[in-house]
Scaffold this motif. Sequence first.
Motif, mmCIF file in Angstrom:
data_model
loop_
_atom_site.group_PDB
_atom_site.id
_atom_site.type_symbol
_atom_site.label_atom_id
_atom_site.label_comp_id
_atom_site.label_asym_id
_atom_site.label_seq_id
_atom_site.Cartn_x
_atom_site.Cartn_y
_atom_site.Cartn_z
ATOM 1 N N PHE A 53 1.357 -1.064 -0.111
ATOM 2 C CA PHE A 53 -0.054 -0.060 -0.146
ATOM 3 C C PHE A 53 0.621 1.180 0.146
ATOM 4 O O PHE A 53 0.662 2.363 -1.150
ATOM 5 C CB PHE A 53 -0.795 -0.012 1.353
ATOM 6 C CG PHE A 53 -2.289 1.296 1.822
ATOM 7 C CD1 PHE A 53 -3.010 1.718 0.685
ATOM 8 C CD2 PHE A 53 -1.266 2.287 2.565
ATOM 9 C CE1 PHE A 53 -3.614 2.165 0.991
ATOM 10 C CE2 PHE A 53 -1.928 3.302 2.484
ATOM 11 C CZ PHE A 53 -3.461 3.517 1.577
ATOM 12 N N TYR A 54 1.870 1.670 0.922
ATOM 13 C CA TYR A 54 2.656 2.476 0.905
ATOM 14 C C TYR A 54 3.729 2.867 0.037
ATOM 15 O O TYR A 54 3.852 3.804 -0.002
ATOM 16 C CB TYR A 54 3.052 2.567 2.490
ATOM 17 C CG TYR A 54 4.299 2.441 2.524
ATOM 18 C CD1 TYR A 54 5.394 1.684 2.422
ATOM 19 C CD2 TYR A 54 4.276 1.290 3.758
ATOM 20 C CE1 TYR A 54 6.548 1.192 2.707
ATOM 21 C CE2 TYR A 54 4.775 0.450 4.004
ATOM 22 C CZ TYR A 54 6.681 0.508 3.516
ATOM 23 O OH TYR A 54 7.218 -0.863 4.506
ATOM 24 N N MET A 55 3.594 1.671 -0.526
ATOM 25 C CA MET A 55 4.661 1.849 -1.808
ATOM 26 C C MET A 55 4.214 2.619 -3.108
ATOM 27 O O MET A 55 5.231 3.408 -3.630
ATOM 28 C CB MET A 55 5.918 0.587 -1.966
ATOM 29 C CG MET A 55 6.395 0.110 -1.339
ATOM 30 S SD MET A 55 8.153 1.356 -0.930
ATOM 31 C CE MET A 55 8.290 1.701 -2.510
ATOM 32 N N PHE A 56 3.014 1.501 -3.145
ATOM 33 C CA PHE A 56 1.829 2.352 -4.328
ATOM 34 C C PHE A 56 1.768 4.380 -4.136
ATOM 35 O O PHE A 56 1.869 4.157 -5.034
ATOM 36 C CB PHE A 56 1.721 1.202 -4.304
ATOM 37 C CG PHE A 56 2.012 0.473 -5.969
ATOM 38 C CD1 PHE A 56 1.014 0.987 -7.016
ATOM 39 C CD2 PHE A 56 2.303 -0.294 -6.517
ATOM 40 C CE1 PHE A 56 1.523 0.331 -8.103
ATOM 41 C CE2 PHE A 56 2.955 -1.291 -6.811
ATOM 42 C CZ PHE A 56 2.151 -0.918 -8.246
ATOM 43 N N ARG A 57 1.846 3.790 -3.080
ATOM 44 C CA ARG A 57 1.111 5.439 -2.852
ATOM 45 C C ARG A 57 2.531 7.090 -2.668
ATOM 46 O O ARG A 57 2.097 7.372 -3.217
ATOM 47 C CB ARG A 57 0.880 5.891 -0.968
ATOM 48 C CG ARG A 57 0.682 6.875 -0.704
ATOM 49 C CD ARG A 57 0.284 6.893 1.162
ATOM 50 N NE ARG A 57 0.667 8.513 1.229
ATOM 51 C CZ ARG A 57 1.043 9.265 2.036
ATOM 52 N NH1 ARG A 57 2.492 9.112 1.657
ATOM 53 N NH2 ARG A 57 0.898 10.214 2.641
ATOM 54 N N VAL A 58 3.378 6.320 -2.428
ATOM 55 C CA VAL A 58 4.689 6.323 -3.311
ATOM 56 C C VAL A 58 4.905 6.813 -4.707
ATOM 57 O O VAL A 58 5.060 8.147 -5.273
ATOM 58 C CB VAL A 58 6.532 6.342 -2.420
ATOM 59 C CG1 VAL A 58 6.525 6.929 -3.266
ATOM 60 C CG2 VAL A 58 5.734 6.210 -0.776
ATOM 61 N N TYR A 59 4.597 5.644 -5.445
ATOM 62 C CA TYR A 59 4.621 5.586 -6.214
ATOM 63 C C TYR A 59 3.325 6.805 -7.377
ATOM 64 O O TYR A 59 4.248 7.527 -8.240
ATOM 65 C CB TYR A 59 4.653 4.159 -6.907
ATOM 66 C CG TYR A 59 4.588 4.003 -8.859
ATOM 67 C CD1 TYR A 59 5.753 4.341 -9.461
ATOM 68 C CD2 TYR A 59 3.087 4.176 -9.485
ATOM 69 C CE1 TYR A 59 5.154 4.500 -10.411
ATOM 70 C CE2 TYR A 59 3.593 3.942 -11.017
ATOM 71 C CZ TYR A 59 4.114 4.536 -11.323
ATOM 72 O OH TYR A 59 3.999 3.958 -12.657
ATOM 73 N N LEU A 60 2.272 6.557 -6.961
ATOM 74 C CA LEU A 60 1.183 7.040 -7.530
ATOM 75 C C LEU A 60 1.429 8.844 -6.865
ATOM 76 O O LEU A 60 1.256 9.642 -8.304
ATOM 77 C CB LEU A 60 -0.409 6.400 -6.964
ATOM 78 C CG LEU A 60 0.107 5.127 -7.719
ATOM 79 C CD1 LEU A 60 -1.465 4.745 -6.604
ATOM 80 C CD2 LEU A 60 -0.564 5.163 -9.114
ATOM 81 N N LEU A 61 2.173 8.716 -6.136
ATOM 82 C CA LEU A 61 1.831 10.198 -5.706
ATOM 83 C C LEU A 61 2.587 11.199 -6.203
ATOM 84 O O LEU A 61 2.686 12.407 -6.845
ATOM 85 C CB LEU A 61 1.631 10.369 -4.608
ATOM 86 C CG LEU A 61 0.789 10.634 -3.159
ATOM 87 C CD1 LEU A 61 0.678 10.127 -1.435
ATOM 88 C CD2 LEU A 61 -0.758 11.386 -3.841
ATOM 89 N N THR A 62 3.488 10.277 -6.927
ATOM 90 C CA THR A 62 4.935 10.753 -6.977
ATOM 91 C C THR A 62 5.141 11.116 -8.765
ATOM 92 O O THR A 62 5.088 11.935 -9.635
ATOM 93 C CB THR A 62 5.941 10.446 -7.123
ATOM 94 O OG1 THR A 62 6.665 9.696 -5.662
ATOM 95 C CG2 THR A 62 7.489 10.494 -7.634
ATOM 96 N N PHE A 63 4.470 10.193 -9.643
ATOM 97 C CA PHE A 63 4.353 10.066 -10.829
ATOM 98 C C PHE A 63 3.113 10.584 -11.925
ATOM 99 O O PHE A 63 2.944 10.358 -12.512
ATOM 100 C CB PHE A 63 4.720 8.275 -11.280
ATOM 101 C CG PHE A 63 6.361 7.864 -11.169
ATOM 102 C CD1 PHE A 63 7.004 9.345 -12.154
ATOM 103 C CD2 PHE A 63 6.709 7.649 -9.626
ATOM 104 C CE1 PHE A 63 8.523 9.069 -11.655
ATOM 105 C CE2 PHE A 63 8.068 7.460 -9.960
ATOM 106 C CZ PHE A 63 8.824 8.305 -10.729
ATOM 107 N N GLU A 64 1.627 9.353 -10.738
ATOM 108 C CA GLU A 64 0.618 9.972 -12.022
ATOM 109 C C GLU A 64 -0.348 10.856 -11.293
ATOM 110 O O GLU A 64 0.032 11.838 -10.891
ATOM 111 C CB GLU A 64 -0.105 8.348 -11.251
ATOM 112 C CG GLU A 64 0.640 7.461 -11.262
ATOM 113 C CD GLU A 64 0.204 6.904 -12.990
ATOM 114 O OE1 GLU A 64 -0.948 7.670 -13.384
ATOM 115 O OE2 GLU A 64 1.438 6.203 -12.882
#
Length: 749
Positions: free
Chosen positions: A444-455
């Motif tokens: 959850f928190y790793m994809f949160r980092v990814y989505l907030l950064t790149f999406e």
Amino acid sequence: MEHIYQYSWIILFVTFPVPMLIGAGLLFFPAATKKLRRMWAFPSIFLLSIVMIFSIDLSIQQINSSFIYQYIWSWTINNDFSLEFGHLIDPLTSILVVLITTVGILVLFYSDNYMSHDQGYLRFFAYMSFFNTSMLGLVTSSNLIQIYIFWELVGMCSYLLIGFWFIRPIASNACQKAFVTNRVGDFGLLLGILGFYWITGSFEFRDLFKIFNNLVYNNQVNFLFVTLCAFLLFSGAIAKSAQFPLHVWLPDAMEGPTPISALIHAATMVAAGIFLVARLFPLFVVLPYIMNLIALIGIITVFLGATLALAQKDIKRSLAYSTMSQLGYMMLALGMGSYRVALFHLITHAYSKALLFLGSGSIIHSMEAIVGYSPDKSQNMVLMGGLTKHTPITKTAFLLGTLSLCGIPPFACFWSKDEILNDSWLYSPIFAIIACFTAGLTAFYMFRVYLLTFEGHLNVHFQNYKNSSFYSISLWGKEESKMLNKNFRLLPLLTNNERASFFWKNTYKIDGNVRNMTWPFITIKNLNTKRVFSYPHESDNTMLFPMLVLVLFTLFIGAVGIPFNQFNQVNQEGMQLDILSKLLTPSLNLLHQNQNDSVDWYEFVTNAIFSVSIAFGGIFIASSLYKPVYSLLQNLNFFNSFAKKGPKRILWDKIINVIYNWSYNRGYIDAFYAISFIGGIRKLAELIHFFDKRIIDGILNGVGVTSFFVGEGIKSVGSGRISSYLLLYLFCTLIFLLIYYFIFFFFYL
């Protein structure tokens, strides 16, 4: 074969001249050294590459022969005491040396471009080279005293690198916090070393293990004292590997440059605590209370690190808490007795997390094109978003590292984390449930980092945040978006002189030998402010190359621990051995552990489906909350039920706010330490100061004042007449006789 082991001293001494030469050059020839500063990156990388090639050759020799080599020489000899130094080459050393050198080379190569603009370029490479030397000395040490010496040198390098930008108050405070916290564990480590020397009379590992095991089997030791000494040894690992409760320094350590975070606080230095427990495993394994304590500390750290990473805004701090949680998995495996699995996860995590940190450095590097050299803005994920089209290579590399850390096959961390989860079910169902739940939180928190950064959209260019991807952040609390709507302002493109500063509002001009700071900005004009703004950009090739190499490691390094590929060898019992088990054969035989169990395909697939399902569950929840596709899912009844203001929505908001406050406030642990320890020590100091000033000084001052007034009173008596003196003398004598008579009469009659 033995001929190559005779040159194992290369591992420690080859890289040592680099920091010495840089320091001497800055001291005696500062102008010339600074002018040729870019030249010093080459010897740092070249000499470490020699060590890497040599260490890989040694590892291959050990895989083929299972040979352990130790060379020692006497340093201090006395009748009752002798201190020896040397180096030990065994499977554990081989694994750590290869890990340190491979990651170190890539980070140094990356740092050449990342730090090229900084005036402390030479100082940075001197610190990094000295750290690599100290870390290599630590993992090749042959006794506890030698380990402690290099342990402190590694801590000193960490202090210098965390506070590299020491003019910034936050960085200086962070390095002091890391230094003090690690000193707590290091003091315990020193006491533990002295305690085991008092028990066994030796610092050498081979003699120490043999003598201690004989004493334990013959019941000739006090188990309470031995357990205490073992706990003190373990306290050093707790501090260095950021385990609860001495984990508070690691998130603040992200104030150093990003390459430092990738090398020290993801792959090498924090792994020193895991290395220490693995090195002393023969001591711990015969003490069941210590093994249970190691597992307990590990599972607490696993869960705590994951929950604290849920709502962090700083991208590096999120990765720091992730590192803390993954180190907890390794400590849990060691506490369960899964020696091979712990080292396997150490390897896979090191390369994946180094990739993520270097990727975050590339992101920060690109964000600085907009906000300037301001870490509180360039590392803030709230101001990011929409970087996919601007940094496609970084995005791909970061995504692969994220998938690996989430435990998605066939990436590296899947193989090691899956084994830890399987072993945890055999050790304790409660620990297994927590470990599996934390695996979902990790996704959850790793994809949160990814989505907030790149999406989504680039939030730094938007004033109307309701139209951007940043609106989803209000799901974690409304005060966040209100604050940013009120206080955030668009920032103009900074000039070259302003870009030279990493130190908040202060600016510092850089030397003429610094690389040209002109970047390929894509600019747009804001029609309202008539100012020029820039978009992020992809990093240079010298920064992308190490990331691409780490992508290959992330994809394929898991093969060293897979027990059913066609290249595996077979042991005497007919069981397949993976490369890692073959390398660890001497250590596993020493610990009387099975090298590897035969693989049941059905059991493996079942367990893999379960763990991957948990990871995909965390990814789905993160995508639902943070990805713009959330608006498409609102047609579902599940999301509509929470969209309306009702009892469910109110309860949901309360739960979310509790989780957000817990995570954003670091579990209130730092506040508790500030109140209890820091505040308590301050109050104790104030009490001691009051006692010293009012009581101790008061007595002394009172004696002086009393003497002064008595002297002033007697001064008036001095008239010069002998008859007056005789009268006074007789009067005092009479009083003295009366007092004496009264005491004699009272006590004797």
